[in-house]
Design a protein around this motif. Structure first.
Motif, PDB file in Angstrom:
ATOM      1  N   THR A 128      55.791 -13.850  -6.333  1.00 33.96           N
ATOM      2  CA  THR A 128      54.501 -13.315  -5.890  1.00 33.96           C
ATOM      3  C   THR A 128      53.358 -13.819  -6.749  1.00 33.96           C
ATOM      4  N   VAL A 129      53.554 -13.855  -8.068  1.00 31.31           N
ATOM      5  CA  VAL A 129      52.453 -14.251  -8.944  1.00 31.31           C
ATOM      6  C   VAL A 129      52.153 -15.743  -8.803  1.00 31.31           C
ATOM      7  N   THR A 130      53.166 -16.562  -8.526  1.00 29.39           N
ATOM      8  CA  THR A 130      52.897 -17.986  -8.319  1.00 29.39           C
ATOM      9  C   THR A 130      52.322 -18.244  -6.932  1.00 29.39           C
ATOM     10  N   MET A 131      52.697 -17.440  -5.948  1.00 30.88           N
ATOM     11  CA  MET A 131      52.003 -17.487  -4.655  1.00 30.88           C
ATOM     12  C   MET A 131      50.521 -17.157  -4.840  1.00 30.88           C
ATOM     13  N   LEU A 132      50.251 -16.124  -5.627  1.00 29.86           N
ATOM     14  CA  LEU A 132      48.871 -15.720  -5.882  1.00 29.86           C
ATOM     15  C   LEU A 132      48.096 -16.815  -6.597  1.00 29.86           C
ATOM     16  N   GLU A 133      48.725 -17.453  -7.561  1.00 30.73           N
ATOM     17  CA  GLU A 133      48.077 -18.577  -8.246  1.00 30.73           C
ATOM     18  C   GLU A 133      47.721 -19.677  -7.255  1.00 30.73           C
ATOM     19  N   ALA A 134      48.629 -19.983  -6.332  1.00 28.39           N
ATOM     20  CA  ALA A 134      48.364 -21.015  -5.318  1.00 28.39           C
ATOM     21  C   ALA A 134      47.193 -20.622  -4.426  1.00 28.39           C
ATOM     22  N   ILE A 135      47.116 -19.355  -4.060  1.00 25.74           N
ATOM     23  CA  ILE A 135      46.009 -18.879  -3.213  1.00 25.74           C
ATOM     24  C   ILE A 135      44.678 -18.989  -3.969  1.00 25.74           C
ATOM     25  N   LEU A 136      44.655 -18.510  -5.201  1.00 27.95           N
ATOM     26  CA  LEU A 136      43.407 -18.542  -5.980  1.00 27.95           C
ATOM     27  C   LEU A 136      42.940 -19.971  -6.214  1.00 27.95           C
ATOM     28  N   THR A 137      43.884 -20.882  -6.449  1.00 27.25           N
ATOM     29  CA  THR A 137      43.531 -22.287  -6.634  1.00 27.25           C
ATOM     30  C   THR A 137      42.972 -22.869  -5.341  1.00 27.25           C
ATOM     31  N   ALA A 138      43.586 -22.512  -4.205  1.00 25.23           N
ATOM     32  CA  ALA A 138      43.095 -22.985  -2.909  1.00 25.23           C
ATOM     33  C   ALA A 138      41.686 -22.482  -2.630  1.00 25.23           C
ATOM     34  N   ALA A 139      41.357 -21.325  -3.209  1.00 23.18           N
ATOM     35  CA  ALA A 139      40.017 -20.761  -3.020  1.00 23.18           C
ATOM     36  C   ALA A 139      38.989 -21.354  -3.981  1.00 23.18           C
ATOM     37  N   GLY A 140      39.409 -22.289  -4.833  1.00 25.74           N
ATOM     38  CA  GLY A 140      38.484 -22.946  -5.733  1.00 25.74           C
ATOM     39  C   GLY A 140      38.374 -22.318  -7.107  1.00 25.74           C
ATOM     40  N   GLU A 275      42.992  -9.004  11.236  1.00 25.80           N
ATOM     41  CA  GLU A 275      42.730 -10.433  11.421  1.00 25.80           C
ATOM     42  C   GLU A 275      43.954 -11.217  10.978  1.00 25.80           C
ATOM     43  N   PRO A 276      44.336 -12.255  11.755  1.00 22.04           N
ATOM     44  CA  PRO A 276      45.524 -13.035  11.387  1.00 22.04           C
ATOM     45  C   PRO A 276      45.271 -13.879  10.142  1.00 22.04           C
ATOM     46  N   ILE A 277      46.318 -14.014   9.328  1.00 22.40           N
ATOM     47  CA  ILE A 277      46.257 -14.862   8.138  1.00 22.40           C
ATOM     48  C   ILE A 277      46.885 -16.218   8.441  1.00 22.40           C
ATOM     49  N   MET A 278      48.135 -16.202   8.922  1.00 25.33           N
ATOM     50  CA  MET A 278      48.870 -17.423   9.213  1.00 25.33           C
ATOM     51  C   MET A 278      50.124 -17.066   9.991  1.00 25.33           C
ATOM     52  N   GLU A 279      50.736 -18.056  10.607  1.00 24.33           N
ATOM     53  CA  GLU A 279      52.027 -17.854  11.244  1.00 24.33           C
ATOM     54  C   GLU A 279      53.112 -17.733  10.183  1.00 24.33           C
ATOM     55  N   LEU A 308      40.279 -15.446   4.161  1.00 24.98           N
ATOM     56  CA  LEU A 308      41.563 -15.589   4.845  1.00 24.98           C
ATOM     57  C   LEU A 308      42.024 -17.037   4.903  1.00 24.98           C
ATOM     58  N   GLU A 309      41.097 -17.947   5.110  1.00 24.21           N
ATOM     59  CA  GLU A 309      41.462 -19.360   5.236  1.00 24.21           C
ATOM     60  C   GLU A 309      42.092 -19.875   3.947  1.00 24.21           C
ATOM     61  N   ALA A 310      41.572 -19.464   2.804  1.00 24.77           N
ATOM     62  CA  ALA A 310      42.137 -19.899   1.515  1.00 24.77           C
ATOM     63  C   ALA A 310      43.487 -19.241   1.263  1.00 24.77           C
ATOM     64  N   VAL A 311      43.647 -17.994   1.692  1.00 15.19           N
ATOM     65  CA  VAL A 311      44.954 -17.341   1.576  1.00 15.19           C
ATOM     66  C   VAL A 311      45.998 -18.134   2.345  1.00 15.19           C
ATOM     67  N   ALA A 312      45.655 -18.522   3.583  1.00 11.69           N
ATOM     68  CA  ALA A 312      46.591 -19.276   4.418  1.00 11.69           C
ATOM     69  C   ALA A 312      46.911 -20.631   3.802  1.00 11.69           C
ATOM     70  N   ARG A 313      45.902 -21.324   3.285  1.00 13.62           N
ATOM     71  CA  ARG A 313      46.133 -22.637   2.694  1.00 13.62           C
ATOM     72  C   ARG A 313      47.006 -22.546   1.449  1.00 13.62           C
ATOM     73  N   GLY A 314      46.737 -21.543   0.621  1.00 12.09           N
ATOM     74  CA  GLY A 314      47.523 -21.381  -0.589  1.00 12.09           C
ATOM     75  C   GLY A 314      48.977 -21.066  -0.284  1.00 12.09           C
ATOM     76  N   LEU A 315      49.217 -20.172   0.653  1.00 14.56           N
ATOM     77  CA  LEU A 315      50.594 -19.813   0.996  1.00 14.56           C
ATOM     78  C   LEU A 315      51.328 -20.959   1.677  1.00 14.56           C
ATOM     79  N   ALA A 316      50.639 -21.695   2.543  1.00 15.34           N
ATOM     80  CA  ALA A 316      51.280 -22.810   3.248  1.00 15.34           C
ATOM     81  C   ALA A 316      51.696 -23.914   2.281  1.00 15.34           C
ATOM     82  N   GLY A 317      50.968 -24.041   1.168  1.00 15.41           N
ATOM     83  CA  GLY A 317      51.279 -25.081   0.198  1.00 15.41           C
ATOM     84  C   GLY A 317      52.246 -24.648  -0.879  1.00 15.41           C
TER      85      GLY A 317
END
Length: 478
Positions: A128-140, A275-279, A308-317
């Motif tokens: 979870t914490v590394t998923m969160l790191e990926a999301i925060l990084t995707a958000a800039g 609101e949808p985040i991602m599939e 939401l868009e950055a959450v989706a990008r971070g999780l997808a990556g």
């Protein structure tokens, strides 16, 4: 250095335990002008470096030296350690490295400090914490995962970039129950308790004390998150002013969940319907437990204002960590999966649920945990079991009660040979384990290393155990 009203320069601080976090704390305290004393059961390699910088080495101690203002303890030291008991009796504050880090956070030009988004739970913390790191990084954000995940928080919160500003503007923080026990003022911007299952009661003394240590992460967090499917965690957030839960079902208001195969936010979304985040299919890690982890990471990020868009990008990556449900190889139609990080029954249950027919590799140090509920639940999935480690007979007895028709192979290990310091014994043990599992498996089965136990009876750590498994599988393929 004086931050949050916490003066360090000139104070005498005893660092008890010189593992990774203790050494990092000593270095930062020396940099800040503290008088640092060191104690541990053995003289570790870092002692020479630290004494060369002015620290004092006391060797093993059970009595607190005079004139100590603060004790910083390793998470491995139990509260009943004589030195810590003596400190409490004398009224000297004892903190862990995360609490010290919270007090030493450096401020930016406007006095602001990087927010902490904090994660705890019996299982799923690191994912979870590394998923969160990926999301925060995707958000800039200049984000980093730290704490129990590996990098000491004292290093992260005092680091500055080349421009002199704090190196990070958001921190994804993993905290163990040990670390939380010694924390008193942490105030993360949002926090999650993923789950609370039977674990570490040998350290805390009771399940209630373990649960209460986990709950400390929520005390000062404006947003408190939990998995609605975990009754203990859900109860911890129920009375919070801003509770948010995550669910694998259709989300209700105040929840993040799953609707028609998509992750959906109904806690922070502008639209009351959500609101949808991602599939879910775009999340690149398998298992319902990882869906919960992703929703929890998303909830913390959304609490911090991440779009939401950055959450989706971070999780997808996100690609997951080592030794966490990793497919090592497929040999003769049998899938070999390394989930060595499943170091307790709760984690093993989540791992086993991801595969329909399993040859289960289990055993090690159970730390007082009860395996009966796990064995009873997973018995219908088991094509066979291979046991290793010191407490393997406890699992064997549970299998005899709940899965008497399942073939079981016990490989001598743990107290029978044990770690020899080189890892050679562990490698040989695992080679025998994988060979036995291969004999039990049929094409289409999964040989799953999900030990439900700690590793230090036969291996250096869970990473060593996972690497030994992968090496044995590679040898089998050859």
């Amino acid at each position: 250095m004086s931050v949050e009203g916490f003066p360090v320069a000139g104070r005498t601080v005893l660092v008890a335990g010189l593992g990774v976090s203790g050494v990092a704390a000593a270095r930062v305290l020396l940099d800040a002008g503290a008088r640092v004393l060191l104690t541990d059961a053995a003289r570790r390699p870092a002692v020479d470096e630290l004494t060369g910088r002015g620290a004092g080495w006391l060797g093993a101690r059970e009595v607190l030296p005079e004139d100590v203002d603060l004790v910083v303890t390793s998470p491995g030291w139990r509260p009943d350690a004589p030195l810590l008991v003596d400190a409490a009796a004398r009224g000297v504050e004892v903190v862990g490295e995360p609490e010290l880090a919270w007090r030493l956070r450096v401020a930016g030009p406007h006095g602001t400090r990087a927010p902490w988004l904090a994660v705890t739970g019996t299982n799923g913390k690191t994912t979870t914490v590394t998923m969160l790191e990926a999301i925060l990084t995707a958000a800039g954000h200049r984000a980093v995962a730290a704490g129990n995940v590996g990098r000491p928080l004292v290093e992260v919160v005092t680091a500055r970039g080349a421009d002199g500003l704090p190196a990070h503007d958001a921190i994804a923080v993993e905290l163990s129950s040990f670390q939380l026990h010694w924390s008193s003022s942490l105030a993360p911007a949002a926090a999650v308790v993923l789950n609370v299952a039977d674990d570490h009661t040998d350290w805390h003394g009771s399940f209630a004390a373990y649960r209460d240590a986990k709950a400390r992460i929520l005390e000062r967090a404006p947003v408190a998150v939990a998995d609605a499917g975990d009754p203990v965690a859900a109860a911890l957030v129920a009375g919070h002013p801003r509770p948010v839960t995550v669910t694998l079902a259709e989300p209700a208001p105040g929840q993040l969940g799953v609707r028609a195969g998509a992750l959906v936010d109904r806690a922070f979304a502008a639209d009351p319907a959500g609101e949808p985040i991602m599939e879910r299919a775009d999340l690149p890690v398998p298992g319902s437990h990882n869906t919960v982890n992703a929703l929890a990471a998303a909830a913390l990020a959304r609490a911090a204002g991440v779009p939401l868009e950055a959450v989706a990008r971070g999780l997808a990556g996100f690609r997951g960590g080592a030794h966490r449900n990793v497919l090592v190889a497929t040999v003769d139609g049998v899938h070999y999966v390394d989930d060595s990080k499943a170091t307790n029954p709760h984690a093993a249950a989540a791992s086993l649920a991801a595969y329909p027919r399993v040859v289960w590799v289990a055993g090690g140090l159970l730390k007082g945990a009860d395996v009966d509920p796990l064995v009873a639940a997973v018995a219908p999935r088991l094509a066979g079991v291979v046991l290793l480690g010191r407490d393997r007979e406890l699992i064997a007895a549970s299998l005899a009660r709940h899965a008497p028709s399942v073939p079981v192979v016990a490989v001598p290990s743990g107290d029978d040979d044990g770690m020899d310091g080189t890892g050679a014994t562990g490698e040989a043990t695992m080679a025998a384990v994988v060979a036995a599992a291969a004999r039990l498996a049929a094409p289409g089965d999964t040989v799953l290393l999900a030990p439900a136990a700690a590793s230090m009876d036969v291996f250096r750590d869970y990473g060593h155990r996972g690497r030994a498994f992968a090496d044995a599988v590679a040898a089998l393929a050859r």
